[in-house]
Design a protein around this motif. Structure first.
Motif, PDB file in Angstrom:
ATOM      1  N   ASP A  63     -12.255  24.138   0.901  1.00  0.00           N
ATOM      2  CA  ASP A  63     -13.800  23.394   1.231  1.00  0.00           C
ATOM      3  C   ASP A  63     -14.824  24.595   0.698  1.00  0.00           C
ATOM      4  OD1 ASP A  63     -12.616  21.244   2.303  1.00  0.00           O
ATOM      5  OD2 ASP A  63     -13.066  21.762   4.376  1.00  0.00           O
ATOM      6  N   ALA A  64     -14.624  25.614   1.055  1.00  0.00           N
ATOM      7  CA  ALA A  64     -16.028  26.851   0.638  1.00  0.00           C
ATOM      8  C   ALA A  64     -16.175  26.687  -0.921  1.00  0.00           C
ATOM      9  CB  ALA A  64     -15.175  28.054   0.942  1.00  0.00           C
ATOM     10  N   GLU A  65     -14.963  26.478  -1.750  1.00  0.00           N
ATOM     11  CA  GLU A  65     -15.133  26.436  -3.147  1.00  0.00           C
ATOM     12  C   GLU A  65     -15.873  25.043  -3.533  1.00  0.00           C
ATOM     13  OE1 GLU A  65     -14.956  27.250  -7.377  1.00  0.00           O
ATOM     14  OE2 GLU A  65     -15.545  28.455  -5.331  1.00  0.00           O
ATOM     15  N   VAL A  66     -15.439  23.939  -2.874  1.00  0.00           N
ATOM     16  CA  VAL A  66     -16.051  22.606  -3.149  1.00  0.00           C
ATOM     17  C   VAL A  66     -17.450  22.700  -2.786  1.00  0.00           C
ATOM     18  CG1 VAL A  66     -16.150  19.946  -2.358  1.00  0.00           C
ATOM     19  CG2 VAL A  66     -13.859  21.328  -2.758  1.00  0.00           C
ATOM     20  N   ARG A  67     -17.904  23.505  -1.689  1.00  0.00           N
ATOM     21  CA  ARG A  67     -19.158  23.401  -1.181  1.00  0.00           C
ATOM     22  C   ARG A  67     -20.287  23.999  -2.228  1.00  0.00           C
ATOM     23  NH1 ARG A  67     -18.223  26.128   2.927  1.00  0.00           N
ATOM     24  NH2 ARG A  67     -17.793  23.985   4.319  1.00  0.00           N
ATOM     25  N   ARG A  68     -19.707  25.361  -3.052  1.00  0.00           N
ATOM     26  CA  ARG A  68     -20.118  26.129  -3.981  1.00  0.00           C
ATOM     27  C   ARG A  68     -20.372  25.262  -4.933  1.00  0.00           C
ATOM     28  NH1 ARG A  68     -19.849  28.354  -8.471  1.00  0.00           N
ATOM     29  NH2 ARG A  68     -17.464  27.718  -8.519  1.00  0.00           N
ATOM     30  N   THR A  93     -10.007  13.860   1.847  1.00  0.00           N
ATOM     31  CA  THR A  93      -9.527  15.372   1.817  1.00  0.00           C
ATOM     32  C   THR A  93      -8.945  15.611   0.502  1.00  0.00           C
ATOM     33  OG1 THR A  93      -7.433  14.806   2.859  1.00  0.00           O
ATOM     34  CG2 THR A  93      -9.438  15.484   4.235  1.00  0.00           C
ATOM     35  N   THR A 145     -11.414  17.327  -5.220  1.00  0.00           N
ATOM     36  CA  THR A 145     -12.402  18.122  -5.265  1.00  0.00           C
ATOM     37  C   THR A 145     -13.719  17.551  -5.403  1.00  0.00           C
ATOM     38  OG1 THR A 145     -11.014  19.467  -6.613  1.00  0.00           O
ATOM     39  CG2 THR A 145     -13.213  20.154  -6.778  1.00  0.00           C
ATOM     40  N   ARG A 165     -14.873  15.554  -3.106  1.00  0.00           N
ATOM     41  CA  ARG A 165     -15.139  15.201  -1.800  1.00  0.00           C
ATOM     42  C   ARG A 165     -16.454  15.610  -1.407  1.00  0.00           C
ATOM     43  NH1 ARG A 165     -11.380  18.944  -1.748  1.00  0.00           N
ATOM     44  NH2 ARG A 165     -11.516  20.950  -0.164  1.00  0.00           N
ATOM     45  N   PRO A 206     -17.583  18.727   2.616  1.00  0.00           N
ATOM     46  CA  PRO A 206     -18.088  20.196   2.689  1.00  0.00           C
ATOM     47  C   PRO A 206     -19.596  20.294   2.640  1.00  0.00           C
ATOM     48  CG  PRO A 206     -16.164  19.872   1.383  1.00  0.00           C
ATOM     49  CD  PRO A 206     -16.457  18.382   1.766  1.00  0.00           C
ATOM     50  N   ASP A 207     -20.384  19.156   2.068  1.00  0.00           N
ATOM     51  CA  ASP A 207     -21.763  19.262   1.905  1.00  0.00           C
ATOM     52  C   ASP A 207     -22.397  17.900   1.485  1.00  0.00           C
ATOM     53  OD1 ASP A 207     -24.594  19.661   1.606  1.00  0.00           O
ATOM     54  OD2 ASP A 207     -24.086  21.659   0.822  1.00  0.00           O
ATOM     55  N   TRP A 225     -23.638  16.400  -1.993  1.00  0.00           N
ATOM     56  CA  TRP A 225     -23.036  15.517  -2.931  1.00  0.00           C
ATOM     57  C   TRP A 225     -23.750  14.436  -3.454  1.00  0.00           C
ATOM     58  CZ3 TRP A 225     -21.509  10.680  -2.902  1.00  0.00           C
ATOM     59  CH2 TRP A 225     -20.484   9.945  -3.594  1.00  0.00           C
TER      60      TRP A 225
END
Length: 444
Positions: A174-179, A219, A222, A224, A227-228, A232
């Motif tokens: 999730d952290a990487e997806v958010r970034r 879920t 990538t 998705r 996460p943000d 998105w």
């Protein structure tokens, strides 16, 4: 989607992968040339994922693009009464199926039409691989067979699922997806989608339906949303703005979550009426929901989907649907076909491989019979109502593309190898001890 479909809602995604065909291809070809081969055999044909990522070079680093000109907001159409869906442009649901991502999927459309007694399949459905940006940009050699099929008949429709990130099924956290989402919202990846749009227009597929970032409420991918959601939605808007800016395009963008809440309520991911043309739903027979009625009434289920689209004056679609956790379930199949008949989506494409399918998968004979009876021999493309029953002259297993023997399965070698040897079918006859294995071209 490219991976095996249908995990429990909100649970980790887990599906069997395609067997390593490259490892055994040499042995299989040698066996074909020698005329004999001994292989292990099971009761059912393999359910490997047909939507296999195409090989390609490592993508070059992304170059940020200047912000595109924002789209001019357009007033929404007058809302329809809740419970009704605005009719599609043609006033009839276009029928199709996902049969394979590559040229084999194109060839099998005609075979499935024969199995359905001549019913016209107006939708070709495929997926861009989500492994590398170079593939998300749409390789011309990948797109060309689908575009040729689409251009052969003006009434046909090409539906293309488009990942929003590379490494789309790599288990990115999730952290990487958010970034990634925040980087994407600044425009770093716009050029990839500009390239895709230019290629589609140049090939003559300027009116393709693009299912962008599908099942974003889950879920698995990538791309998705959870996460943000804000980033998105901003990213979706950039992609649509970028692709609409390409001269000659007539794309339609299909916003397609999966049924139910999953990781986030999917309305939180909706990017706006001005950048969405169709509101789709992927709706497999799996939890949440004990039966089809639950699928209709649950939060963010089938009825919510219909009402959400109607309130915005948008047509609906069902890019993915099929059997899953509840096995061979004719009640689900009947319920979905009746739902299509009532609400008239722009298109519906069943996912036709095991465990979801009805034609290439032999594990669902009862649901398959319901599907075939409803869609058999339709005189037009108006949907399942009034369809005649199959006649005695067209038994299900006597149609090209479905093995005549219960111990037969098509061997898939990949598009490159099939250019040389064609598709092959292997049959095992346990009741004939003198003939343990035979080979032949698929369908012959």
């Amino acid at each position: 989607m490219r991976a095996r479909k249908g995990r429990p809602q909100g649970a980790p995604h887990s599906r069997p992968r395609r067997r390593a065909a490259g490892v055994c291809a040499g042995a299989v070809v040698a066996g074909l040339l020698l005329g004999t081969l001994v292989v292990p055999w099971g009761d059912e044909a393999g359910d490997d994922d047909a939507r296999n990522a195409a090989p390609g070079p490592v993508a070059s680093p992304s170059v940020p693009s200047p912000p595109p000109t924002p789209p001019r907001p357009t007033p929404p159409d007058p809302p329809s009464p809740p419970g009704d869906t605005p009719p599609s442009d043609a006033g009839a649901t276009a029928i199709g199926a996902f049969l394979d991502s590559g040229p084999r999927g194109v060839r099998r459309i005609a075979e499935l039409e024969r199995w359905l007694g001549g019913t016209e399949l107006r939708v070709g459905h495929t997926y861009l691989p989500g492994d590398l940006w170079v593939n998300i940009e749409g390789r011309p050699e990948f797109l060309r067979p689908w575009v040729q099929w689409r251009r052969a008949d003006a009434d046909r429709m090409l539906v293309l699922n488009v990942p929003m990130f590379e490494r789309n099924e790599a288990g990115v956290g999730d952290a990487e997806v958010r970034r990634l989402l925040r980087t994407a919202a600044r425009g770093d990846y716009d050029h990839h989608f500009r390239t895709l749009a230019e290629r589609l227009v140049r090939l003559g597929a300027e009116d393709t339906v693009l299912v962008l970032g599908w099942e974003m409420n889950g879920t698995t991918y990538t791309h998705r949303c959870a996460p943000d959601p804000h980033a998105w939605k901003a990213y979706w808007r950039r992609i649509v703005t970028t692709m609409r800016a390409v001269p000659g395009q007539e794309f339609r963008f299909d916003f397609t979550p999966s049924r139910g809440r999953d990781a986030v309520p999917w309305p939180r991911c909706y990017p706006g009426d001005d950048v969405v043309d169709i509101i789709g739903l992927d709706a497999y027979d799996q939890p949440p929901g004990a039966d089809f009625e639950d699928h209709v009434t649950q939060p963010y289920g089938l009825q919510h989907h219909v009402d959400f689209a109607a309130a915005r004056g948008k047509p609906i679609s069902f890019p993915e649907w099929g059997l899953f956790r509840n096995g061979d379930n004719p009640a689900y199949m009947r319920g979905m076909l009746e739902w299509f008949d009532r609400h008239r989506p722009v298109y519906q494409t069943v996912t036709d491989y095991c465990p979801h399918g009805v034609w290439q998968c032999r594990s669902n004979p009862r649901a398959s019979a319901v599907y075939r009876k409803a869609l058999y021999g339709l005189p037009d493309v108006s949907g399942p109502s009034g369809a005649p029953e199959p006649t005695a002259t067209a038994p299900p297993d006597a149609v090209t593309g479905r093995p005549e023997e219960p111990g037969c399965v098509a061997l898939e070698f990949g598009d490159w190898l099939e250019r040389w040897i064609g598709e092959r079918r292997v049959c095992l006859f346990p009741d004939r001890p003198d003939t343990s294995l035979t080979f032949g071209r698929d369908g012959g």
